[in-house]
Each structure stands twice: as structure tokens, then as C-alpha cells.
Design a protein around this motif. Structure first.
Motif, PDB file in Angstrom:
ATOM      1  N   ASP A  23       0.815  -1.220   0.000  1.00 30.98           N
ATOM      2  CA  ASP A  23       0.000   0.000   0.000  1.00 30.98           C
ATOM      3  C   ASP A  23       0.848   1.269   0.000  1.00 30.98           C
ATOM      4  OD1 ASP A  23       0.995  -0.342   2.542  1.00 30.98           O
ATOM      5  OD2 ASP A  23      -0.797   0.435   3.526  1.00 30.98           O
ATOM      6  N   LEU A  24       2.085   1.180  -0.435  1.00 31.38           N
ATOM      7  CA  LEU A  24       2.984   2.337  -0.409  1.00 31.38           C
ATOM      8  C   LEU A  24       2.458   3.469  -1.290  1.00 31.38           C
ATOM      9  CD1 LEU A  24       5.655   3.508   0.587  1.00 31.38           C
ATOM     10  CD2 LEU A  24       6.722   2.563  -1.462  1.00 31.38           C
ATOM     11  N   ALA A  25       1.999   3.153  -2.490  1.00 35.10           N
ATOM     12  CA  ALA A  25       1.499   4.199  -3.397  1.00 35.10           C
ATOM     13  C   ALA A  25       0.257   4.863  -2.826  1.00 35.10           C
ATOM     14  CB  ALA A  25       1.201   3.592  -4.767  1.00 35.10           C
ATOM     15  N   GLN A  26      -0.621   4.077  -2.228  1.00 31.10           N
ATOM     16  CA  GLN A  26      -1.844   4.638  -1.643  1.00 31.10           C
ATOM     17  C   GLN A  26      -1.501   5.553  -0.472  1.00 31.10           C
ATOM     18  OE1 GLN A  26      -4.562   1.725  -0.193  1.00 31.10           O
ATOM     19  NE2 GLN A  26      -6.063   3.239   0.497  1.00 31.10           N
ATOM     20  N   ARG A  27      -0.588   5.127   0.393  1.00 31.98           N
ATOM     21  CA  ARG A  27      -0.187   5.971   1.531  1.00 31.98           C
ATOM     22  C   ARG A  27       0.487   7.245   1.057  1.00 31.98           C
ATOM     23  NH1 ARG A  27       2.816   1.659   5.235  1.00 31.98           N
ATOM     24  NH2 ARG A  27       4.462   2.583   4.010  1.00 31.98           N
ATOM     25  N   ALA A  28       1.309   7.148   0.012  1.00 24.97           N
ATOM     26  CA  ALA A  28       1.970   8.340  -0.525  1.00 24.97           C
ATOM     27  C   ALA A  28       0.945   9.308  -1.109  1.00 24.97           C
ATOM     28  CB  ALA A  28       2.995   7.940  -1.578  1.00 24.97           C
ATOM     29  N   ALA A  29      -0.052   8.775  -1.796  1.00 27.86           N
ATOM     30  CA  ALA A  29      -1.095   9.640  -2.374  1.00 27.86           C
ATOM     31  C   ALA A  29      -1.913  10.314  -1.277  1.00 27.86           C
ATOM     32  CB  ALA A  29      -2.004   8.818  -3.288  1.00 27.86           C
ATOM     33  N   GLU A  30      -2.230   9.582  -0.220  1.00 28.79           N
ATOM     34  CA  GLU A  30      -2.980  10.172   0.893  1.00 28.79           C
ATOM     35  C   GLU A  30      -2.169  11.263   1.575  1.00 28.79           C
ATOM     36  OE1 GLU A  30      -3.932   6.879   3.379  1.00 28.79           O
ATOM     37  OE2 GLU A  30      -5.518   6.142   2.062  1.00 28.79           O
ATOM     38  N   ARG A  31      -0.884  11.002   1.786  1.00 27.80           N
ATOM     39  CA  ARG A  31      -0.027  12.008   2.426  1.00 27.80           C
ATOM     40  C   ARG A  31       0.091  13.247   1.536  1.00 27.80           C
ATOM     41  NH1 ARG A  31       5.726  13.209   3.060  1.00 27.80           N
ATOM     42  NH2 ARG A  31       5.977  14.099   5.132  1.00 27.80           N
ATOM     43  N   GLY A  32       0.246  13.035   0.234  1.00 26.03           N
ATOM     44  CA  GLY A  32       0.305  14.162  -0.698  1.00 26.03           C
ATOM     45  C   GLY A  32      -0.983  14.965  -0.676  1.00 26.03           C
ATOM     46  N   GLY A  33      -2.115  14.275  -0.584  1.00 30.77           N
ATOM     47  CA  GLY A  33      -3.399  14.973  -0.507  1.00 30.77           C
ATOM     48  C   GLY A  33      -3.514  15.806   0.758  1.00 30.77           C
ATOM     49  N   ARG A  34      -3.054  15.232   1.870  1.00 30.71           N
ATOM     50  CA  ARG A  34      -3.080  15.991   3.141  1.00 30.71           C
ATOM     51  C   ARG A  34      -2.184  17.219   3.046  1.00 30.71           C
ATOM     52  NH1 ARG A  34      -2.652  10.896   5.581  1.00 30.71           N
ATOM     53  NH2 ARG A  34      -0.433  11.262   5.939  1.00 30.71           N
ATOM     54  N   LEU A  35      -0.985  17.053   2.488  1.00 36.87           N
ATOM     55  CA  LEU A  35      -0.080  18.197   2.354  1.00 36.87           C
ATOM     56  C   LEU A  35      -0.679  19.269   1.452  1.00 36.87           C
ATOM     57  CD1 LEU A  35       3.364  16.405   2.010  1.00 36.87           C
ATOM     58  CD2 LEU A  35       2.549  17.749   3.935  1.00 36.87           C
ATOM     59  N   LEU A  36      -1.327  18.834   0.372  1.00 34.74           N
ATOM     60  CA  LEU A  36      -1.952  19.789  -0.539  1.00 34.74           C
ATOM     61  C   LEU A  36      -3.092  20.539   0.145  1.00 34.74           C
ATOM     62  CD1 LEU A  36      -2.049  20.894  -3.414  1.00 34.74           C
ATOM     63  CD2 LEU A  36      -3.634  19.060  -3.964  1.00 34.74           C
ATOM     64  N   ARG A  37      -3.935  19.811   0.884  1.00 35.12           N
ATOM     65  CA  ARG A  37      -5.030  20.479   1.605  1.00 35.12           C
ATOM     66  C   ARG A  37      -4.493  21.431   2.656  1.00 35.12           C
ATOM     67  NH1 ARG A  37      -7.176  15.398   1.038  1.00 35.12           N
ATOM     68  NH2 ARG A  37      -6.512  14.745   3.109  1.00 35.12           N
ATOM     69  N   ARG A  38      -3.439  21.037   3.383  1.00 36.80           N
ATOM     70  CA  ARG A  38      -2.851  21.912   4.398  1.00 36.80           C
ATOM     71  C   ARG A  38      -2.267  23.168   3.764  1.00 36.80           C
ATOM     72  NH1 ARG A  38       1.158  18.676   7.398  1.00 36.80           N
ATOM     73  NH2 ARG A  38      -0.697  17.691   8.214  1.00 36.80           N
ATOM     74  N   ARG A  39      -1.576  23.000   2.648  1.00 32.76           N
ATOM     75  CA  ARG A  39      -0.987  24.155   1.964  1.00 32.76           C
ATOM     76  C   ARG A  39      -2.077  25.079   1.437  1.00 32.76           C
ATOM     77  NH1 ARG A  39       2.801  21.749  -1.874  1.00 32.76           N
ATOM     78  NH2 ARG A  39       3.939  21.230   0.016  1.00 32.76           N
ATOM     79  N   ARG A  40      -3.146  24.493   0.886  1.00 27.76           N
ATOM     80  CA  ARG A  40      -4.257  25.292   0.377  1.00 27.76           C
ATOM     81  C   ARG A  40      -4.944  26.053   1.511  1.00 27.76           C
ATOM     82  NH1 ARG A  40      -7.844  21.552  -2.721  1.00 27.76           N
ATOM     83  NH2 ARG A  40      -6.001  21.406  -4.039  1.00 27.76           N
ATOM     84  N   PHE A  41      -5.152  25.414   2.660  1.00 26.51           N
ATOM     85  CA  PHE A  41      -5.779  26.079   3.802  1.00 26.51           C
ATOM     86  C   PHE A  41      -4.883  27.207   4.321  1.00 26.51           C
ATOM     87  CE2 PHE A  41      -6.191  26.497   8.430  1.00 26.51           C
ATOM     88  CZ  PHE A  41      -7.498  26.970   8.492  1.00 26.51           C
ATOM     89  N   THR A  42      -3.575  26.957   4.383  1.00 25.15           N
ATOM     90  CA  THR A  42      -2.656  27.998   4.851  1.00 25.15           C
ATOM     91  C   THR A  42      -2.693  29.203   3.925  1.00 25.15           C
ATOM     92  OG1 THR A  42      -1.221  26.303   5.786  1.00 25.15           O
ATOM     93  CG2 THR A  42      -0.258  28.469   5.461  1.00 25.15           C
ATOM     94  N   ARG A  43      -2.711  28.953   2.623  1.00 19.87           N
ATOM     95  CA  ARG A  43      -2.784  30.055   1.663  1.00 19.87           C
ATOM     96  C   ARG A  43      -4.087  30.822   1.837  1.00 19.87           C
ATOM     97  NH1 ARG A  43      -2.555  27.507  -3.388  1.00 19.87           N
ATOM     98  NH2 ARG A  43      -0.365  27.140  -2.971  1.00 19.87           N
ATOM     99  N   TRP A  44      -5.202  30.107   2.025  1.00 18.94           N
ATOM    100  CA  TRP A  44      -6.498  30.753   2.228  1.00 18.94           C
ATOM    101  C   TRP A  44      -6.478  31.594   3.499  1.00 18.94           C
ATOM    102  CZ3 TRP A  44      -9.946  30.216   6.268  1.00 18.94           C
ATOM    103  CH2 TRP A  44     -11.180  30.829   6.091  1.00 18.94           C
ATOM    104  N   LEU A  45      -5.890  31.056   4.570  1.00 20.26           N
ATOM    105  CA  LEU A  45      -5.825  31.775   5.837  1.00 20.26           C
ATOM    106  C   LEU A  45      -5.000  33.053   5.716  1.00 20.26           C
ATOM    107  CD1 LEU A  45      -6.620  31.656   8.841  1.00 20.26           C
ATOM    108  CD2 LEU A  45      -4.457  30.472   9.242  1.00 20.26           C
TER     109      LEU A  45
END
Length: 81
Positions: A24-46
Motif C-alpha cells: 500500500d505504499l502508493a496509496q499511503r503516498a497519495a494520501e499524504r500528498g493529498g493531506r499536504l496539498l489540503r494543508r498548503r491550500r488552507f494555509t494560503r487561504w488563511l
């Protein structure tokens, strides 16, 4: 260590058995990338929201205080000037 012995050691390490990659390495990497993207997007919005609020607050203060106008005179000239 001489240069040749380091190369030999690296070759031995690379020739040895390779560790198994988790299935499940690819799935975990995709989930982590999604979390980082959402965090970066929220920080930019803030940051943009705080900047917008600062601009609005400055505009309201400037309209209310009108710092570009001279303050009224403290003394008045005597009558008969």
C-alpha cells in the motif's frame, strides 16, 4: 578505508537481498500528498483572509480618521483681524 574497499562494500550492499516494498505504499503516498496539498491550500487561504481583513480594517480606519487632513487649529485669531 581506501576508495576500493568502499566501492566493494557498496557493491556488496547492492547485490544483497532487497527489502520488500509495502503493497500500500502508493496509496499511503497519495494520501499524504493529498493531506499536504489540503494543508498548503488552507494555509494560503488563511493568509489571504488575514491580509484582506487587514486591508479592510486599514480602509475603515483611514475613512474614519482621515489622516490626510490637517487637524483643526487649537487657537483662534483674536477678533478684528
Amino acid at each position: 578505508m581506501s576508495r576500493g574497499s568502499r566501492e566493494d562494500e557498496v557493491r556488496r550492499m547492492l547485490a544483497g537481498p532487497h527489502p520488500q516494498v509495502p503493497a500500500d505504499l502508493a496509496q499511503r503516498a497519495a494520501e499524504r500528498g493529498g493531506r499536504l496539498l489540503r494543508r498548503r491550500r488552507f494555509t494560503r487561504w488563511l493568509v489571504m483572509s488575514v491580509a484582506f481583513a487587514a486591508v479592510v480594517a486599514f480602509t475603515v480606519w483611514a475613512v474614519a480618521a482621515q489622516p490626510w487632513q490637517l487637524p483643526p487649529a487649537e487657537t483662534t485669531p483674536p477678533d478684528g483681524w
